[in-house]
Design an enzyme around this catalytic site. Sequence first.
Site, PDB file in Angstrom:
ATOM      1  N   CYS A 136       0.850  -1.201   0.000  1.00 34.39           N
ATOM      2  CA  CYS A 136       0.000   0.000   0.000  1.00 34.39           C
ATOM      3  C   CYS A 136       0.883   1.248   0.000  1.00 34.39           C
ATOM      4  CB  CYS A 136      -0.900  -0.003   1.230  1.00 34.39           C
ATOM      5  SG  CYS A 136      -1.710   1.582   1.510  1.00 34.39           S
ATOM      6  N   CYS A 160       0.422   3.239   3.533  1.00 34.42           N
ATOM      7  CA  CYS A 160       0.775   2.694   4.851  1.00 34.42           C
ATOM      8  C   CYS A 160       2.091   3.310   5.348  1.00 34.42           C
ATOM      9  CB  CYS A 160       0.914   1.171   4.766  1.00 34.42           C
ATOM     10  SG  CYS A 160      -0.649   0.299   4.969  1.00 34.42           S
ATOM     11  N   HIS A 163      -4.346   0.268   7.900  1.00 32.74           N
ATOM     12  CA  HIS A 163      -4.842   0.048   6.543  1.00 32.74           C
ATOM     13  C   HIS A 163      -6.298  -0.425   6.537  1.00 32.74           C
ATOM     14  CE1 HIS A 163      -4.196  -0.856   2.279  1.00 32.74           C
ATOM     15  NE2 HIS A 163      -4.832  -1.997   2.457  1.00 32.74           N
ATOM     16  N   ASN A 195     -13.320  10.164  -1.019  1.00 37.09           N
ATOM     17  CA  ASN A 195     -13.914   9.294  -2.012  1.00 37.09           C
ATOM     18  C   ASN A 195     -13.684   7.889  -1.494  1.00 37.09           C
ATOM     19  OD1 ASN A 195     -15.215   9.216  -4.441  1.00 37.09           O
ATOM     20  ND2 ASN A 195     -13.343   8.811  -5.590  1.00 37.09           N
ATOM     21  N   SER A 213      -9.008   4.238  -5.323  1.00 38.44           N
ATOM     22  CA  SER A 213      -7.976   3.288  -5.752  1.00 38.44           C
ATOM     23  C   SER A 213      -7.410   2.455  -4.611  1.00 38.44           C
ATOM     24  CB  SER A 213      -6.848   4.060  -6.430  1.00 38.44           C
ATOM     25  OG  SER A 213      -6.281   4.990  -5.522  1.00 38.44           O
ATOM     26  N   HIS A 255      -7.023   1.995   2.066  1.00 36.24           N
ATOM     27  CA  HIS A 255      -6.407   2.680   3.220  1.00 36.24           C
ATOM     28  C   HIS A 255      -7.205   3.972   3.464  1.00 36.24           C
ATOM     29  CE1 HIS A 255      -2.767   3.216   5.818  1.00 36.24           C
ATOM     30  NE2 HIS A 255      -3.428   4.354   5.974  1.00 36.24           N
ATOM     31  N   HIS A 293      -8.395   7.383   3.662  1.00 40.52           N
ATOM     32  CA  HIS A 293      -7.767   8.649   3.268  1.00 40.52           C
ATOM     33  C   HIS A 293      -8.767   9.549   2.569  1.00 40.52           C
ATOM     34  CE1 HIS A 293      -7.671   6.443  -0.544  1.00 40.52           C
ATOM     35  NE2 HIS A 293      -7.530   7.605  -1.142  1.00 40.52           N
ATOM     36  N   GLN A 297      -8.817  13.670   0.367  1.00 45.21           N
ATOM     37  CA  GLN A 297      -7.977  14.583  -0.404  1.00 45.21           C
ATOM     38  C   GLN A 297      -8.391  16.019  -0.150  1.00 45.21           C
ATOM     39  OE1 GLN A 297      -6.979  13.710  -4.506  1.00 45.21           O
ATOM     40  NE2 GLN A 297      -8.003  11.732  -4.376  1.00 45.21           N
TER      41      GLN A 297
HETATM   42  P1  H2U Z   1      -8.068   7.968  -4.531  1.00 48.20           P
HETATM   43  O1  H2U Z   1      -7.790   6.609  -4.003  1.00 48.20           O
HETATM   44  O2  H2U Z   1      -9.295   8.574  -3.944  1.00 48.20           O
HETATM   45  O3  H2U Z   1      -8.004   7.980  -6.016  1.00 48.20           O
HETATM   46  O4  H2U Z   1      -6.879   8.930  -4.012  1.00 48.20           O
HETATM   47  C1  H2U Z   1      -5.554   8.560  -3.965  1.00 48.20           C
HETATM   48  C2  H2U Z   1      -4.724   9.779  -4.314  1.00 48.20           C
HETATM   49  O5  H2U Z   1      -3.381   9.507  -3.926  1.00 48.20           O
HETATM   50  C3  H2U Z   1      -4.720  10.074  -5.811  1.00 48.20           C
HETATM   51  O6  H2U Z   1      -5.099  11.408  -6.024  1.00 48.20           O
HETATM   52  C4  H2U Z   1      -2.512   9.984  -4.907  1.00 48.20           C
HETATM   53  C5  H2U Z   1      -3.259   9.843  -6.214  1.00 48.20           C
HETATM   54  O7  H2U Z   1      -2.823  10.810  -7.135  1.00 48.20           O
HETATM   55  N1  H2U Z   1      -1.273   9.204  -4.833  1.00 48.20           N
HETATM   56  C6  H2U Z   1      -0.085   9.836  -4.505  1.00 48.20           C
HETATM   57  O8  H2U Z   1      -0.061  11.051  -4.327  1.00 48.20           O
HETATM   58  N2  H2U Z   1       1.059   9.085  -4.373  1.00 48.20           N
HETATM   59  C7  H2U Z   1       1.116   7.742  -4.590  1.00 48.20           C
HETATM   60  O9  H2U Z   1       2.145   7.145  -4.410  1.00 48.20           O
HETATM   61  C8  H2U Z   1      -0.083   7.027  -5.108  1.00 48.20           C
HETATM   62  C9  H2U Z   1      -1.376   7.782  -5.078  1.00 48.20           C
END
Ligand code: H2U
Length: 346
Positions: free
Chosen positions: A49, A52, A112, A152, A160, A163, A165, A167
């Site tokens: 992940c 993490c 996680h 989200n 995606s 974990h 989180h 934004q």
């Molecule tokens: P979502 O899972 O809601 O898509 O958000 C994850 C965000 O984390 C996504 O905007 C960022 C992605 O750009 N990200 C990073 O900044 N660094 C990483 O190593 C992977 C994901």
Amino acid sequence: MSFSEHLHRRFNPLTGEWVLCSPHRAERPWKGQVEDAARVDPPPYDPNCYLCPGNERAGHARNPNYQSTFVFDNDFAALEPSGRRLRIHESGLLVAHAEQGICRVVCFSPRHDRTLSRMERGEIRLVVDTWAEETQSLGGKKEIGYVQIFENKGSMMGCSNPHPHGQIWATRHVPHIPAQKMRRQRAYFRSHGEDLLGDYLKLETVKQDRLICRNEHWTALVPFWAVWPYEAMLIPHRLVGDLAALSGEERDALADIIKRLTVRYDNLFHAPFPYSMGWHARPTDGRPHPYWRLHAVYYPPLLRSATIRKFLVGYEMTAEPQRDITPEQAAEHLRAAGDVLKTSPD
Ligand code: H2U
């Protein structure tokens, strides 16, 4: 006229939009269908992940061994802090301008396998404090006019990574939806001398049928104009413009109401509930915005079970949103779902 029997349209005073409500299509009695979505619970720590503690991110940075919340600049940001000069305005038809901003990722917990519904109130309070600090530090920059905090959640929403989180996207301009809310709250305040959401909250407190749960400082309700089946709003009892302006007691109470709402969501279909949620706070353009009452919106896609979702398509894409179960019925289901988690946390 009965809301639960008669076809009608409802008006959203915050955005000026309408929603078609067709309760006769949901005449079948509520069975609270439970369907075990094939699901594997995530482990407490996942070596693969990128969120993490201690792990390498896709952008090659390494996360610290964080113990509570952790915030970093998005490695794949949709916005850039340095603005380029661009302004197109041709006949009022071809209109564009440059945008600049900052994207941050907020890890809610080092675990996680946690979701807000499975975190302690004290841990959620730290998330609230982090949101408040980010609002202040990003909003305090002269090039930032609006700070959008959002979460989200769930693969159904295109998230995606399980974990926990959220934004933050902070922009120079006020984006379209908060800008609509700004105009309508300001106009209401000018003509009524009171804030729109404060008056709305008073009405809902008397009527009761759309309330989900409340505590001393916050109310969770299904708004009268909800589009998504189990859409909800969190509204503070005091007129306050952003998260940074909340007192310690109000922040504790917010952690409590977030916990209780997200547990009700998970209980509804006995599965982790997907949603997109966001905070709508006053713009950070240096103006006072005394009419703006902070609030959170929750937009979950699920309709009848952990897998049966609503799509906003067809008539809804081409004309206006439509719903079957009424907001009053949705609030009743969420009240009945209870705010003690029905699945074991570990
Ligand atoms: P979502 O899972 O809601 O898509 O958000 C994850 C965000 O984390 C996504 O905007 C960022 C992605 O750009 N990200 C990073 O900044 N660094 C990483 O190593 C992977 C994901």
